[in-house]
Scaffold this motif. Structure first.
Motif, PDB file in Angstrom:
ATOM      1  N   VAL A 142       0.755  -0.996   0.368  1.00  0.00           N
ATOM      2  CA  VAL A 142      -0.177  -0.562   0.383  1.00  0.00           C
ATOM      3  C   VAL A 142       1.019   1.192   0.083  1.00  0.00           C
ATOM      4  CG1 VAL A 142      -2.115   1.080   0.927  1.00  0.00           C
ATOM      5  CG2 VAL A 142      -1.881  -1.015   0.868  1.00  0.00           C
ATOM      6  N   THR A 143       1.880   1.244   0.291  1.00  0.00           N
ATOM      7  CA  THR A 143       2.884   2.193   0.549  1.00  0.00           C
ATOM      8  C   THR A 143       4.132   2.030   0.413  1.00  0.00           C
ATOM      9  OG1 THR A 143       3.265   1.917   3.038  1.00  0.00           O
ATOM     10  CG2 THR A 143       2.046   3.699   2.770  1.00  0.00           C
ATOM     11  N   SER A 144       5.280   2.461  -0.857  1.00  0.00           N
ATOM     12  CA  SER A 144       5.984   1.939  -1.111  1.00  0.00           C
ATOM     13  C   SER A 144       7.404   2.236  -0.398  1.00  0.00           C
ATOM     14  CB  SER A 144       6.329   2.931  -2.544  1.00  0.00           C
ATOM     15  OG  SER A 144       5.219   2.547  -3.583  1.00  0.00           O
ATOM     16  N   PRO A 145       7.999   0.953  -0.148  1.00  0.00           N
ATOM     17  CA  PRO A 145       9.240   1.363   0.749  1.00  0.00           C
ATOM     18  C   PRO A 145      10.496   2.768   0.139  1.00  0.00           C
ATOM     19  CG  PRO A 145       9.594  -0.648  -0.492  1.00  0.00           C
ATOM     20  CD  PRO A 145       8.429  -0.379  -1.231  1.00  0.00           C
ATOM     21  N   GLY A 146      10.505   3.907   1.202  1.00  0.00           N
ATOM     22  CA  GLY A 146      11.426   4.834   0.573  1.00  0.00           C
ATOM     23  C   GLY A 146      12.671   4.124  -0.460  1.00  0.00           C
ATOM     24  N   SER A 147      12.757   5.404  -0.457  1.00  0.00           N
ATOM     25  CA  SER A 147      14.732   5.439  -1.059  1.00  0.00           C
ATOM     26  C   SER A 147      15.651   5.943  -0.519  1.00  0.00           C
ATOM     27  CB  SER A 147      14.244   5.924  -2.288  1.00  0.00           C
ATOM     28  OG  SER A 147      13.569   4.910  -3.280  1.00  0.00           O
ATOM     29  N   PRO A 148      16.231   5.330   0.570  1.00  0.00           N
ATOM     30  CA  PRO A 148      16.958   5.753   1.547  1.00  0.00           C
ATOM     31  C   PRO A 148      18.108   6.472   0.469  1.00  0.00           C
ATOM     32  CG  PRO A 148      17.296   3.139   1.555  1.00  0.00           C
ATOM     33  CD  PRO A 148      16.354   4.367   0.286  1.00  0.00           C
ATOM     34  N   SER A 149      18.874   7.498   1.238  1.00  0.00           N
ATOM     35  CA  SER A 149      20.009   8.656   0.910  1.00  0.00           C
ATOM     36  C   SER A 149      21.113   7.481   0.948  1.00  0.00           C
ATOM     37  CB  SER A 149      20.300   9.687   1.319  1.00  0.00           C
ATOM     38  OG  SER A 149      20.042   9.769   2.654  1.00  0.00           O
ATOM     39  N   GLY A 150      22.071   8.016   0.621  1.00  0.00           N
ATOM     40  CA  GLY A 150      23.291   7.312   0.266  1.00  0.00           C
ATOM     41  C   GLY A 150      23.705   6.887   1.452  1.00  0.00           C
ATOM     42  N   ASP A 151      23.654   8.229   2.799  1.00  0.00           N
ATOM     43  CA  ASP A 151      24.542   7.664   4.014  1.00  0.00           C
ATOM     44  C   ASP A 151      23.411   7.551   5.267  1.00  0.00           C
ATOM     45  OD1 ASP A 151      22.394   9.494   4.330  1.00  0.00           O
ATOM     46  OD2 ASP A 151      23.837  11.547   4.409  1.00  0.00           O
ATOM     47  N   ALA A 152      21.779   6.958   4.650  1.00  0.00           N
ATOM     48  CA  ALA A 152      21.431   5.890   5.653  1.00  0.00           C
ATOM     49  C   ALA A 152      22.047   4.892   6.079  1.00  0.00           C
ATOM     50  CB  ALA A 152      20.284   5.526   4.743  1.00  0.00           C
ATOM     51  N   PRO A 153      22.124   5.055   7.860  1.00  0.00           N
ATOM     52  CA  PRO A 153      22.204   3.707   7.546  1.00  0.00           C
ATOM     53  C   PRO A 153      21.786   2.302   7.349  1.00  0.00           C
ATOM     54  CG  PRO A 153      21.175   4.998   9.719  1.00  0.00           C
ATOM     55  CD  PRO A 153      21.560   5.478   8.448  1.00  0.00           C
ATOM     56  N   HIS A 154      22.735   0.856   8.002  1.00  0.00           N
ATOM     57  CA  HIS A 154      22.410  -0.167   7.273  1.00  0.00           C
ATOM     58  C   HIS A 154      21.091  -0.250   8.236  1.00  0.00           C
ATOM     59  CE1 HIS A 154      22.022  -3.960   5.953  1.00  0.00           C
ATOM     60  NE2 HIS A 154      22.089  -4.903   6.074  1.00  0.00           N
ATOM     61  N   PRO A 155      20.421  -0.992   8.146  1.00  0.00           N
ATOM     62  CA  PRO A 155      19.126  -1.249   8.814  1.00  0.00           C
ATOM     63  C   PRO A 155      19.620  -2.841   9.741  1.00  0.00           C
ATOM     64  CG  PRO A 155      18.199  -2.428   6.629  1.00  0.00           C
ATOM     65  CD  PRO A 155      19.140  -1.292   6.425  1.00  0.00           C
ATOM     66  N   GLY A 156      19.391  -3.011  11.366  1.00  0.00           N
ATOM     67  CA  GLY A 156      20.102  -3.376  11.981  1.00  0.00           C
ATOM     68  C   GLY A 156      19.228  -4.460  12.771  1.00  0.00           C
ATOM     69  N   CYS A 157      18.014  -4.468  12.338  1.00  0.00           N
ATOM     70  CA  CYS A 157      16.470  -4.317  12.806  1.00  0.00           C
ATOM     71  C   CYS A 157      15.213  -4.653  11.337  1.00  0.00           C
ATOM     72  CB  CYS A 157      16.453  -4.285  14.291  1.00  0.00           C
ATOM     73  SG  CYS A 157      15.025  -4.221  15.035  1.00  0.00           S
ATOM     74  N   VAL A 158      14.789  -5.276  11.718  1.00  0.00           N
ATOM     75  CA  VAL A 158      13.256  -4.955  10.693  1.00  0.00           C
ATOM     76  C   VAL A 158      11.809  -5.640  11.624  1.00  0.00           C
ATOM     77  CG1 VAL A 158      11.765  -5.815   8.805  1.00  0.00           C
ATOM     78  CG2 VAL A 158      14.361  -4.829   8.595  1.00  0.00           C
ATOM     79  N   ALA A 159      11.448  -4.774  11.834  1.00  0.00           N
ATOM     80  CA  ALA A 159       9.805  -4.851  13.128  1.00  0.00           C
ATOM     81  C   ALA A 159       8.423  -4.828  12.291  1.00  0.00           C
ATOM     82  CB  ALA A 159      10.310  -3.427  13.962  1.00  0.00           C
ATOM     83  N   LEU A 160       8.075  -5.983  12.328  1.00  0.00           N
ATOM     84  CA  LEU A 160       7.234  -6.931  11.489  1.00  0.00           C
ATOM     85  C   LEU A 160       6.240  -6.489  12.869  1.00  0.00           C
ATOM     86  CD1 LEU A 160       9.320  -8.032   9.493  1.00  0.00           C
ATOM     87  CD2 LEU A 160       7.630  -9.053   8.686  1.00  0.00           C
ATOM     88  N   ILE A 161       5.163  -6.028  13.078  1.00  0.00           N
ATOM     89  CA  ILE A 161       3.831  -5.942  13.085  1.00  0.00           C
ATOM     90  C   ILE A 161       2.661  -6.037  13.152  1.00  0.00           C
ATOM     91  CG2 ILE A 161       2.362  -4.039  14.901  1.00  0.00           C
ATOM     92  CD1 ILE A 161       5.889  -3.197  14.226  1.00  0.00           C
ATOM     93  N   SER A 162       2.175  -7.256  13.198  1.00  0.00           N
ATOM     94  CA  SER A 162       0.801  -7.368  12.837  1.00  0.00           C
ATOM     95  C   SER A 162      -0.399  -6.922  13.000  1.00  0.00           C
ATOM     96  CB  SER A 162       0.509  -9.366  12.094  1.00  0.00           C
ATOM     97  OG  SER A 162       1.210  -9.409  11.570  1.00  0.00           O
ATOM     98  N   ILE A 163      -1.044  -6.423  12.640  1.00  0.00           N
ATOM     99  CA  ILE A 163      -2.392  -6.300  12.959  1.00  0.00           C
ATOM    100  C   ILE A 163      -3.634  -6.852  12.331  1.00  0.00           C
ATOM    101  CG2 ILE A 163      -4.406  -3.877  13.309  1.00  0.00           C
ATOM    102  CD1 ILE A 163      -0.799  -2.894  12.698  1.00  0.00           C
ATOM    103  N   ALA A 164      -4.848  -6.884  13.460  1.00  0.00           N
ATOM    104  CA  ALA A 164      -6.112  -8.117  13.079  1.00  0.00           C
ATOM    105  C   ALA A 164      -7.558  -6.660  12.452  1.00  0.00           C
ATOM    106  CB  ALA A 164      -6.647  -8.971  13.155  1.00  0.00           C
ATOM    107  N   THR A 165      -7.708  -6.882  10.631  1.00  0.00           N
ATOM    108  CA  THR A 165      -8.777  -6.467  10.710  1.00  0.00           C
ATOM    109  C   THR A 165      -9.970  -6.895   9.862  1.00  0.00           C
ATOM    110  OG1 THR A 165      -7.950  -5.891   8.570  1.00  0.00           O
ATOM    111  CG2 THR A 165      -7.253  -3.808  10.362  1.00  0.00           C
ATOM    112  N   ASP A 166     -11.199  -6.012  10.806  1.00  0.00           N
ATOM    113  CA  ASP A 166     -12.284  -6.933  10.451  1.00  0.00           C
ATOM    114  C   ASP A 166     -12.779  -5.928   8.970  1.00  0.00           C
ATOM    115  OD1 ASP A 166     -12.276  -8.346  12.556  1.00  0.00           O
ATOM    116  OD2 ASP A 166     -14.085  -6.897  13.846  1.00  0.00           O
TER     117      ASP A 166
END
Length: 223
Positions: A112-136
């Protein structure tokens, strides 16, 4: 990190493809690594499925989950792949059925929302958090996205980027968020601005938190 915009027809990417998140539970870190290695070896050795754009394997930081994040050109491409695996009676791409590995779920979503394009000096992700939400239903998916956007407007300095996934059945929203470290994410969610211990959806009918797990990227394969 760029704030995550509320979901609407204007923010949905034009790419018609789907994302499939598949989670597997394992006993410990040794089994976690062995499961991931075996699965990624199979992806590389077997004929690449038509319509599969990429597969990324992530390992939960608690040592008990292996997740596969795959992108497909279309939902029918993914469904054909599943049918081919079942019909061919091939070894499961995760591993031996007697290895203590348990399949938890496979969720087919649209980005739904596209991943951003980090700048050249953006830090490398050391962690990915996945949050799941139930919706009716789809309308509550949009409401959940708007609430997430409101709480993320003032991002923590450890946040790098993120995107939202809406399951095709309307039953789930997944927030995929990249952070500089696991510690940075722990610090961010400890604050009351994220809704406190009961979460930002407390008291909202038809929306409820399901799970939150932290991962590290492990390996990626693609055509």
């Amino acid at each position: 990190m760029e704030p995550i915009a509320p979901a609407s027809a204007d923010t949905a990417p034009s790419d018609p493809g789907v994302v499939v998140t598949s989670r597997w539970q394992v006993a410990d870190r040794h089994a976690q690594r062995a499961t991931a290695d075996g699965a990624m070896a199979r992806w590389r050795q077997m004929p690449w499925p038509e319509g599969c754009l990429s597969v990324t394997c992530l390992l939960s930081t608690d040592g008990h989950l292996v997740m596969f994040y795959s992108r497909w050109a279309s939902e029918p491409d993914y469904r054909r792949h599943v049918a081919d695996v079942v019909e061919g009676d091939t070894a499961d791409r995760v591993g031996d059925h007697d290895s203590g590995v348990t399949h938890l779920d496979a969720v087919v979503s649209r980005l739904v929302t596209s991943p951003g394009s980090p700048s050249g000096d953006a830090p490398h992700p050391g962690c990915v958090a996945l949050i799941s939400i139930a919706t009716d239903g789809p309308e509550l998916q949009r409401q959940a996205a708007e609430r997430i956007a409101a709480f993320r407007a003032d991002a923590h300095p450890g946040a790098i980027g993120g995107h939202l996934l809406f399951s095709l059945d309307g039953a789930r929203v997944t927030l995929y968020a990249e952070w500089t470290s696991e510690e940075a994410h722990q610090e961010a969610i400890a604050g009351s601005r994220f809704g406190g211990p009961r979460g930002i959806f407390d008291g909202v009918p038809g929306i409820r938190g399901l799970s939150m797990h932290r991962y590290q990227r492990y390996r990626t394969a693609g055509r």
